[in-house]
Design a protein around this motif. Structure first.
Motif: not given
Length: 250
Positions: A146, A165, A168, A171, A192, A194
């Motif tokens: 991501m 996720t 982001c 995403s 990813y 956060d």
């Protein structure tokens, strides 16, 4: 007998684990900021067959975050530089290169390969969604990266399902698109961050630069601030998951 260069890896994974890696085929799509570190780690782990996919060449702006980008490689094709580095790390690795832009027309060319794992390190939305949907439909194991741009907190980087996720924007768009296409996003693995970003406006500038992994007739976009540490951790986290999955007995 395990080669000396893989001795320390075999102490953790065992000789059988090393053999599984040596027999594995991994395709890395996007050999840039995140993908370059994936390739680096997979080569050092002893993966026996790598397929590198990217249409782009290196430019000077890549040097801040891409392990394969050097002043000596500016202007050169990313897949060619990647292949040279892999073979310098592990001459026994079979390295194939595909210089192409991923879209609906070129996907069949990639999907014809028999692979054990695919790493999606594309940062352009449309190609990324096309690839993820096709891999999910064909039940080919894969991990997607991501968005790493604008992030600064390494402690917020996580491995999980796409459905988990948050914070982001990339995403968020991907989830919406894939849901509309009937993809079960809880079945898709990704890396990813956060981190809730609150950065000044100068972290993003207008540019004439074409998006990475987008051909020269592609859509222009903003240039986003990025750190070499974050993209490296994204790539190494992905590679770590691939190494663990491939080295384990099925």
């Amino acid at each position: 007998m395990v080669k000396e260069q893989f001795l320390r890896t075999s102490l953790l994974l065992g000789e059988e684990g090393i053999k599984r890696l040596q027999q594995a085929t991994v395709m890395v799509v996007g050999v840039g900021a995140v993908g370059g570190y994936v390739v680096e780690a997979l080569a050092r782990s002893g993966v026996g067959h790598l397929i590198l996919v990217d249409f782009d060449v290196f430019d000077e702006s890549n040097i801040n975050r891409q392990i394969l980008a050097l002043h000596s490689t500016v202007g050169r094709k990313k897949v060619e530089v990647g292949k040279e580095r892999v073979l310098d790390i592990n001459p026994d690795c079979v390295v194939e290169t595909k210089e192409l832009f991923v879209n609906a027309e070129t996907l069949p060319e990639l999907l014809q390969y028999k692979v054990d794992f695919v790493v999606d390190a594309i940062d352009a939305l449309n190609p990324k969604c096309c690839l993820m949907e096709a891999l999910w439909q064909q039940k080919i194991p894969f991990i997607s990266s991501m968005g790493a741009a604008l992030k600064t907190d390494t402690s917020c980087i996580k491995f999980g399902h796409l459905s988990q996720t948050k914070n982001c924007s990339l995403s968020k768009f991907i989830r919406k698109r894939l849901k509309r296409r009937g993809v079960t996003i809880s079945e898709i693995d990704c890396v990813y961050s956060d981190e809730q970003i609150d950065l000044p406006e100068n972290a993003m500038i207008e540019t004439d630069e074409i998006a990475e992994n987008t051909p020269q007739n592609g859509r222009k976009r903003h240039t986003l601030g990025s750190l070499p540490t974050i993209t490296a951790i994204f790539g190494l986290t992905i590679a770590n998951q691939v190494i663990k999955k491939l080295s384990q007995e099925k």
